[in-house]
Design a protein around this motif. Structure first.
Motif, PDB file in Angstrom:
ATOM      1  N   ALA A   1       0.971  -1.211   0.042  1.00 15.30           N
ATOM      2  CA  ALA A   1      -0.136  -0.018  -0.038  1.00 15.30           C
ATOM      3  C   ALA A   1       0.865   1.211   0.052  1.00 15.30           C
ATOM      4  N   ARG A   2       2.061   1.291   0.732  1.00 14.80           N
ATOM      5  CA  ARG A   2       2.945   2.270   0.850  1.00 14.80           C
ATOM      6  C   ARG A   2       3.429   2.686  -0.478  1.00 14.80           C
ATOM      7  N   GLU A   3       3.874   1.543  -1.473  1.00 17.81           N
ATOM      8  CA  GLU A   3       4.343   1.594  -2.504  1.00 17.81           C
ATOM      9  C   GLU A   3       3.480   2.240  -3.466  1.00 17.81           C
ATOM     10  N   ILE A   4       2.258   2.082  -3.387  1.00 17.03           N
ATOM     11  CA  ILE A   4       1.275   2.641  -4.370  1.00 17.03           C
ATOM     12  C   ILE A   4       0.923   3.852  -3.978  1.00 17.03           C
ATOM     13  N   GLN A   5       1.182   4.234  -2.510  1.00 13.65           N
ATOM     14  CA  GLN A   5       0.929   5.791  -2.511  1.00 13.65           C
ATOM     15  C   GLN A   5       2.178   6.568  -2.867  1.00 13.65           C
ATOM     16  N   GLU A   6       3.387   6.018  -2.863  1.00  7.60           N
ATOM     17  CA  GLU A   6       4.349   6.513  -3.344  1.00  7.60           C
ATOM     18  C   GLU A   6       4.410   6.853  -4.881  1.00  7.60           C
ATOM     19  N   LEU A   7       3.759   5.851  -5.660  1.00  6.14           N
ATOM     20  CA  LEU A   7       3.408   5.909  -7.030  1.00  6.14           C
ATOM     21  C   LEU A   7       2.797   7.083  -7.237  1.00  6.14           C
ATOM     22  N   ARG A   8       1.620   7.283  -6.470  1.00  4.09           N
ATOM     23  CA  ARG A   8       0.810   8.018  -6.800  1.00  4.09           C
ATOM     24  C   ARG A   8       1.450   9.731  -6.655  1.00  4.09           C
TER      25      ARG A   8
ATOM     26  N   GLU B   1      14.994  28.688 -22.401  1.00  2.00           N
ATOM     27  CA  GLU B   1      16.013  28.091 -21.656  1.00  2.00           C
ATOM     28  C   GLU B   1      15.482  27.553 -20.476  1.00  2.00           C
ATOM     29  N   ALA B   2      14.261  28.259 -20.146  1.00  2.00           N
ATOM     30  CA  ALA B   2      13.581  27.651 -18.887  1.00  2.00           C
ATOM     31  C   ALA B   2      12.964  26.311 -19.231  1.00  2.00           C
ATOM     32  N   TRP B   3      12.386  26.299 -20.459  1.00  2.00           N
ATOM     33  CA  TRP B   3      11.891  24.974 -21.014  1.00  2.00           C
ATOM     34  C   TRP B   3      12.876  23.628 -20.975  1.00  2.00           C
ATOM     35  N   GLU B   4      13.871  23.982 -21.065  1.00  2.00           N
ATOM     36  CA  GLU B   4      15.173  23.088 -21.416  1.00  2.00           C
ATOM     37  C   GLU B   4      15.406  22.423 -20.009  1.00  2.00           C
ATOM     38  N   GLN B   5      15.244  23.359 -18.873  1.00  2.00           N
ATOM     39  CA  GLN B   5      15.655  23.086 -17.600  1.00  2.00           C
ATOM     40  C   GLN B   5      14.443  22.184 -17.051  1.00  2.00           C
ATOM     41  N   VAL B   6      13.482  22.594 -17.069  1.00  2.00           N
ATOM     42  CA  VAL B   6      12.337  21.844 -16.709  1.00  2.00           C
ATOM     43  C   VAL B   6      12.124  20.541 -17.424  1.00  2.00           C
ATOM     44  N   LYS B   7      12.395  20.499 -18.808  1.00  2.00           N
ATOM     45  CA  LYS B   7      12.395  19.316 -19.531  1.00  2.00           C
ATOM     46  C   LYS B   7      13.369  18.183 -18.845  1.00  2.00           C
ATOM     47  N   GLY B   8      14.564  18.704 -18.567  1.00  2.00           N
ATOM     48  CA  GLY B   8      15.419  17.846 -17.797  1.00  2.00           C
ATOM     49  C   GLY B   8      14.840  17.471 -16.342  1.00  2.00           C
ATOM     50  N   LYS B   9      14.320  18.193 -15.672  1.00  2.00           N
ATOM     51  CA  LYS B   9      13.858  17.839 -14.445  1.00  2.00           C
ATOM     52  C   LYS B   9      12.553  16.842 -14.787  1.00  2.00           C
ATOM     53  N   ALA B  10      11.785  17.153 -15.756  1.00  5.82           N
ATOM     54  CA  ALA B  10      10.706  16.391 -15.902  1.00  5.82           C
ATOM     55  C   ALA B  10      11.096  14.811 -16.383  1.00  5.82           C
ATOM     56  N   GLU B  11      12.209  14.758 -17.059  1.00  9.31           N
ATOM     57  CA  GLU B  11      12.691  13.252 -17.586  1.00  9.31           C
ATOM     58  C   GLU B  11      13.220  12.745 -16.293  1.00  9.31           C
ATOM     59  N   THR B  12      13.663  13.432 -15.425  1.00 10.30           N
ATOM     60  CA  THR B  12      14.047  12.613 -14.216  1.00 10.30           C
ATOM     61  C   THR B  12      13.005  12.108 -13.483  1.00 10.30           C
ATOM     62  N   ILE B  13      11.897  13.024 -13.279  1.00  8.59           N
ATOM     63  CA  ILE B  13      10.734  12.382 -12.412  1.00  8.59           C
ATOM     64  C   ILE B  13       9.875  11.309 -13.330  1.00  8.59           C
ATOM     65  N   TRP B  14       9.933  11.476 -14.837  1.00  8.02           N
ATOM     66  CA  TRP B  14       9.470  10.426 -15.471  1.00  8.02           C
ATOM     67  C   TRP B  14      10.200   9.324 -15.504  1.00  8.02           C
ATOM     68  N   ASP B  15      11.504   9.015 -15.423  1.00  9.14           N
ATOM     69  CA  ASP B  15      12.615   7.781 -15.143  1.00  9.14           C
ATOM     70  C   ASP B  15      12.081   7.199 -13.847  1.00  9.14           C
ATOM     71  N   ASP B  16      11.702   8.011 -12.700  1.00 12.20           N
ATOM     72  CA  ASP B  16      11.672   7.547 -11.541  1.00 12.20           C
ATOM     73  C   ASP B  16      10.492   6.846 -11.569  1.00 12.20           C
TER      74      ASP B  16
ATOM     75  N   LYS C   1       8.616   5.480 -13.807  1.00 11.66           N
ATOM     76  CA  LYS C   1       8.667   4.401 -14.780  1.00 11.66           C
ATOM     77  C   LYS C   1       9.374   3.364 -14.079  1.00 11.66           C
ATOM     78  N   THR C   2      10.369   3.445 -13.422  1.00 10.78           N
ATOM     79  CA  THR C   2      10.794   2.489 -12.699  1.00 10.78           C
ATOM     80  C   THR C   2      10.170   2.103 -11.338  1.00 10.78           C
ATOM     81  N   GLY C   3       9.563   2.883 -10.783  1.00  8.06           N
ATOM     82  CA  GLY C   3       8.834   2.575  -9.663  1.00  8.06           C
ATOM     83  C   GLY C   3       7.407   1.588 -10.050  1.00  8.06           C
ATOM     84  N   ILE C   4       6.813   1.995 -11.343  1.00  3.84           N
ATOM     85  CA  ILE C   4       5.751   1.433 -11.625  1.00  3.84           C
ATOM     86  C   ILE C   4       6.313  -0.231 -11.955  1.00  3.84           C
TER      87      ILE C   4
END
Length: 95
Positions: free
Chosen positions: A41-48, A67-82, A84-87
């Motif tokens: 259950a905790r894992e599901i909460q973390e995924l949410r 330039e701000a878009w590129e910076q946000v994009k980089g952070k977004a990709e990190t979150i996306w990878d995390d 994806k791995t969690g799921i």
């Protein structure tokens, strides 16, 4: 701008798919024993929470430019990878 729009659409579609996968994980949790349910259950909460963070980054991407878009994009990709791995990890544990 077309590239940015295509990227945003791709992320939105992926986020929607991952939301469905988290829903599937929650449905699988209904068919397991109580001890396993509590453990995951905790894992599901973390995924949410990660899903919400990804959604917030998408909003930032929508409002960012240059330039701000590129910076946000980089952070977004990190979150996306995390996320994806969690799921993937959660699916493996609930097989």
């Amino acid at each position: 701008m077309e590239l940015q729009d295509a990227y945003k659409k791709k992320l939105a579609a992926q986020l929607k798919e991952w939301g469905a996968q988290i829903d599937l994980l929650e449905a699988k949790m209904e068919n397991v024993g109580a001890d396993i349910k509590v453990k995951h259950a905790r894992e599901i909460q973390e995924l949410r929470a990660k899903q919400r963070a990804a959604s917030e980054k998408m909003e930032e991407l929508a409002n960012a430019g240059g330039e701000a878009w590129e910076q946000v994009k980089g952070k977004a990709e990190t979150i996306w990878d995390d996320l994806k791995t969690g799921i993937a990890s959660a699916h493996e544990k609930l097989k």
